[in-house]
Design an enzyme around this catalytic site. Structure first.
Site, PDB file in Angstrom:
ATOM      1  N   ASN A  10      43.742  39.426  28.289  1.00  0.00           N
ATOM      2  CA  ASN A  10      44.107  40.934  28.516  1.00  0.00           C
ATOM      3  C   ASN A  10      45.357  40.978  29.023  1.00  0.00           C
ATOM      4  O   ASN A  10      45.869  40.653  29.981  1.00  0.00           O
ATOM      5  CB  ASN A  10      43.204  41.342  29.651  1.00  0.00           C
ATOM      6  CG  ASN A  10      43.252  42.615  29.950  1.00  0.00           C
ATOM      7  OD1 ASN A  10      44.142  43.322  29.617  1.00  0.00           O
ATOM      8  ND2 ASN A  10      42.200  43.226  30.738  1.00  0.00           N
ATOM      9  N   HIS A  43      40.899  48.464  23.661  1.00  0.00           N
ATOM     10  CA  HIS A  43      41.583  47.609  24.621  1.00  0.00           C
ATOM     11  C   HIS A  43      40.907  46.166  24.622  1.00  0.00           C
ATOM     12  O   HIS A  43      39.634  46.305  24.528  1.00  0.00           O
ATOM     13  CB  HIS A  43      41.713  48.394  26.164  1.00  0.00           C
ATOM     14  CG  HIS A  43      42.023  47.252  27.038  1.00  0.00           C
ATOM     15  ND1 HIS A  43      43.159  46.692  27.128  1.00  0.00           N
ATOM     16  CD2 HIS A  43      41.415  47.019  28.259  1.00  0.00           C
ATOM     17  CE1 HIS A  43      43.248  45.905  28.167  1.00  0.00           C
ATOM     18  NE2 HIS A  43      42.111  46.109  28.993  1.00  0.00           N
ATOM     19  N   CYS A  61      45.109  49.422  32.138  1.00  0.00           N
ATOM     20  CA  CYS A  61      44.618  49.166  30.741  1.00  0.00           C
ATOM     21  C   CYS A  61      44.672  50.478  29.788  1.00  0.00           C
ATOM     22  O   CYS A  61      44.606  50.292  28.682  1.00  0.00           O
ATOM     23  CB  CYS A  61      43.547  48.156  30.720  1.00  0.00           C
ATOM     24  SG  CYS A  61      43.649  46.634  31.737  1.00  0.00           S
TER      25      CYS A  61
HETATM   26  O1  UT7 Z   1      40.687  45.832  31.266  1.00  0.00           O
HETATM   27  C1  UT7 Z   1      39.685  46.298  32.163  1.00  0.00           C
HETATM   28  C2  UT7 Z   1      40.026  45.221  33.209  1.00  0.00           C
HETATM   29  N1  UT7 Z   1      38.890  44.159  33.195  1.00  0.00           N
HETATM   30  C3  UT7 Z   1      37.804  43.937  32.585  1.00  0.00           C
HETATM   31  O2  UT7 Z   1      37.354  44.817  31.621  1.00  0.00           O
HETATM   32  C4  UT7 Z   1      36.782  43.009  33.061  1.00  0.00           C
HETATM   33  C5  UT7 Z   1      35.399  43.459  33.307  1.00  0.00           C
HETATM   34  N2  UT7 Z   1      34.697  42.191  33.479  1.00  0.00           N
HETATM   35  C6  UT7 Z   1      34.342  41.184  32.845  1.00  0.00           C
HETATM   36  O3  UT7 Z   1      34.961  40.865  31.765  1.00  0.00           O
HETATM   37  C7  UT7 Z   1      33.460  40.087  33.258  1.00  0.00           C
HETATM   38  O4  UT7 Z   1      32.556  40.649  34.368  1.00  0.00           O
HETATM   39  C8  UT7 Z   1      33.954  38.656  33.787  1.00  0.00           C
HETATM   40  C9  UT7 Z   1      34.434  37.948  32.484  1.00  0.00           C
HETATM   41  C10 UT7 Z   1      34.940  38.918  34.540  1.00  0.00           C
HETATM   42  C11 UT7 Z   1      32.887  37.750  34.349  1.00  0.00           C
HETATM   43  O5  UT7 Z   1      31.804  37.875  33.645  1.00  0.00           O
HETATM   44  P1  UT7 Z   1      30.276  37.972  34.059  1.00  0.00           P
HETATM   45  O6  UT7 Z   1      29.410  37.549  33.022  1.00  0.00           O
HETATM   46  O7  UT7 Z   1      30.149  39.381  34.610  1.00  0.00           O
HETATM   47  O8  UT7 Z   1      29.932  37.038  35.204  1.00  0.00           O
HETATM   48  P2  UT7 Z   1      29.666  37.123  36.616  1.00  0.00           P
HETATM   49  O9  UT7 Z   1      30.815  37.830  37.554  1.00  0.00           O
HETATM   50  O10 UT7 Z   1      28.528  37.725  36.991  1.00  0.00           O
HETATM   51  O11 UT7 Z   1      29.464  35.473  37.020  1.00  0.00           O
HETATM   52  C12 UT7 Z   1      28.358  34.844  36.796  1.00  0.00           C
HETATM   53  C13 UT7 Z   1      28.681  33.501  37.211  1.00  0.00           C
HETATM   54  C14 UT7 Z   1      28.921  33.454  38.687  1.00  0.00           C
HETATM   55  O12 UT7 Z   1      28.158  32.310  39.333  1.00  0.00           O
HETATM   56  P3  UT7 Z   1      27.025  32.612  40.060  1.00  0.00           P
HETATM   57  O13 UT7 Z   1      26.854  33.395  40.994  1.00  0.00           O
HETATM   58  O14 UT7 Z   1      25.840  32.882  38.879  1.00  0.00           O
HETATM   59  O15 UT7 Z   1      26.540  31.076  40.448  1.00  0.00           O
HETATM   60  C15 UT7 Z   1      30.344  33.255  38.797  1.00  0.00           C
HETATM   61  O16 UT7 Z   1      30.735  32.565  40.266  1.00  0.00           O
HETATM   62  O17 UT7 Z   1      29.904  32.775  36.681  1.00  0.00           O
HETATM   63  C16 UT7 Z   1      30.852  32.177  37.802  1.00  0.00           C
HETATM   64  N3  UT7 Z   1      32.179  32.318  37.256  1.00  0.00           N
HETATM   65  C17 UT7 Z   1      32.536  31.385  36.784  1.00  0.00           C
HETATM   66  N4  UT7 Z   1      32.127  30.178  36.065  1.00  0.00           N
HETATM   67  C18 UT7 Z   1      33.095  29.361  35.324  1.00  0.00           C
HETATM   68  C19 UT7 Z   1      32.937  33.414  37.410  1.00  0.00           C
HETATM   69  N5  UT7 Z   1      34.184  33.004  36.756  1.00  0.00           N
HETATM   70  C20 UT7 Z   1      33.760  31.649  36.368  1.00  0.00           C
HETATM   71  C21 UT7 Z   1      34.568  31.110  35.315  1.00  0.00           C
HETATM   72  N6  UT7 Z   1      34.404  29.740  35.216  1.00  0.00           N
HETATM   73  N7  UT7 Z   1      35.865  31.405  35.174  1.00  0.00           N
END
Ligand code: UT7
Length: 331
Positions: free
Chosen positions: A286, A256, A113
């Protein structure tokens, strides 16, 4: 002092669209979760006939046409991507041939990225040094080819697209516009948190790697999230301080586009109101190396970036890679 300016840009996104609603029929997710946690509404997805070079070529053609120069005048093609057409030859070669850029050399640049910003750094310095007159910096990624559409934590995030900046000499950044400076940084301690495990020399393709779904993007989202907010803000602040300007002087921050919350937290740290921050990931998700040219293009179309404006680019990606780049807009 001679520097490089961005004299034209072009973009391309494939016509196919994948909405949050459609994704919610493929994995257990929903539009509300995706919009609240990421800010993404939809992303463009290439059909099977389109590869990364096709998007890069389309974007490059637009940039060359806008500037009114022939492809044969281009000296260097820097193709930034993590999804090249093939491991080798370089996708830059495919693009060079298709454009008819008969006078060019070039290469692929892999920095995920942050790729486009690293390409800009290299290109700007090739122009500023006097080595080349026209350099094409291309950012293109067909992320849909390496995304696991059974993994809800990654498949909602990414889309496909391409963009091109044409660089050429500027006599002076202050009066004519152009490159002012950059701060780039890599930190391989972040490698485990965002990667594609198989398909390289460490773990070549085999029936087993395919069965284990190791040719797809794997991410520990929270780790990347925290690093991204901290690094984009820290590098931006340090770069502005190095050049004696404050965040208040910056007309537009073009970060980004990975997650709306990463962008707003970065802006908050920098003390920049959102009116001066470009966000368009709702439409594209992204697109890895393509987000910065796509966001810059939209900024121009929306009248938010004009000749003479100070513009700050910032990015963080897999590696980790991170960078910030300061320019005065030239057209
Ligand atoms: O360009 C560089 C590349 N990447 C990035 O910059 C991405 C950086 N990270 C992020 O954008 C975020 O961490 C994510 C969008 C990937 C995830 O968001 P988060 O607020 O960090 O969520 P999390 O991983 O802490 O997950 C929270 C909950 C989990 O459930 P439990 O364990 O609380 O029951 C996940 O299983 O949300 C769940 N979850 C979803 N629920 C519905 C994860 N993905 C999804 C989904 N839909 N698509």
């Amino acid at each position: 002092m001679r520097t490089a300016k961005i004299s034209a840009l072009g973009t391309y996104v494939p016509p196919g669209i994948l909405t949050n609603e459609q994704l919610s029929k493929m994995v257990e997710t929903n539009d509300t979760w995706i919009q609240e946690r990421t800010g993404i509404r939809e992303r463009h997805i290439a059909d099977a006939s389109i590869a990364t070079s096709d998007m890069a070529i389309a974007a490059a053609k637009v940039a060359l046409e806008k500037r009114g120069i022939a492809a044969s005048e281009v000296g260097v093609i820097i193709l930034c991507s993590v999804t090249p057409d093939t491991m080798f030859p370089s996708t830059a070669c495919i693009v060079q041939h298709a454009l008819g850029a008969t006078g060019a050399w070039g290469f692929d640049l892999v920095a995920a990225c942050s790729g486009f910003l690293y390409g800009l750094t290299v290109g700007a310095n090739l122009v500023a040094s006097g080595a080349h007159r026209y350099v094409l910096v291309l950012g293109a990624d067909t992320m849909s080819r390496i995304i696991d559409y059974t993994d809800r934590s990654t498949c909602i995030l990414f889309g496909d697209g391409g963009g091109a900046f044409l660089l050429e000499p500027s006599e002076d950044a202050a009066s004519e516009g152009g490159y002012i400076g950059h701060l780039n940084e890599i930190d391989g301690a972040g490698a485990p948190f965002l990667n594609m495990p198989a398909g390289g020399s460490r773990l070549p393709a085999s029936a087993e790697t395919v069965a284990k779904r190791q040719h797809y993007v794997k991410q520990e989202g929270q780790q990347v999230f925290k690093y991204a907010v901290k690094k984009m803000a820290d590098l931006s602040e340090a770069l502005l301080a190095k050049h004696g300007v404050s965040a208040a002087d910056v007309k537009l921050l073009i970060p980004h586009q990975a997650n709306r919350r990463i962008i707003t937290a970065t802006a908050e740290r920098l003390g920049m109101p959102l009116e001066r921050v470009m966000i368009n990931l709702d439409k594209y998700g992204n697109t890895t190396a393509a987000t910065i040219p796509l966001a810059t293009n939209d900024a121009i179309m929306e009248g938010r970036l004009k000749k003479g404006d100070l513009v700050l680019f910032a990015a963080v990606g897999a590696g980790y890679t991170a960078g910030a780049s300061l320019w005065r807009w030239a057209f």
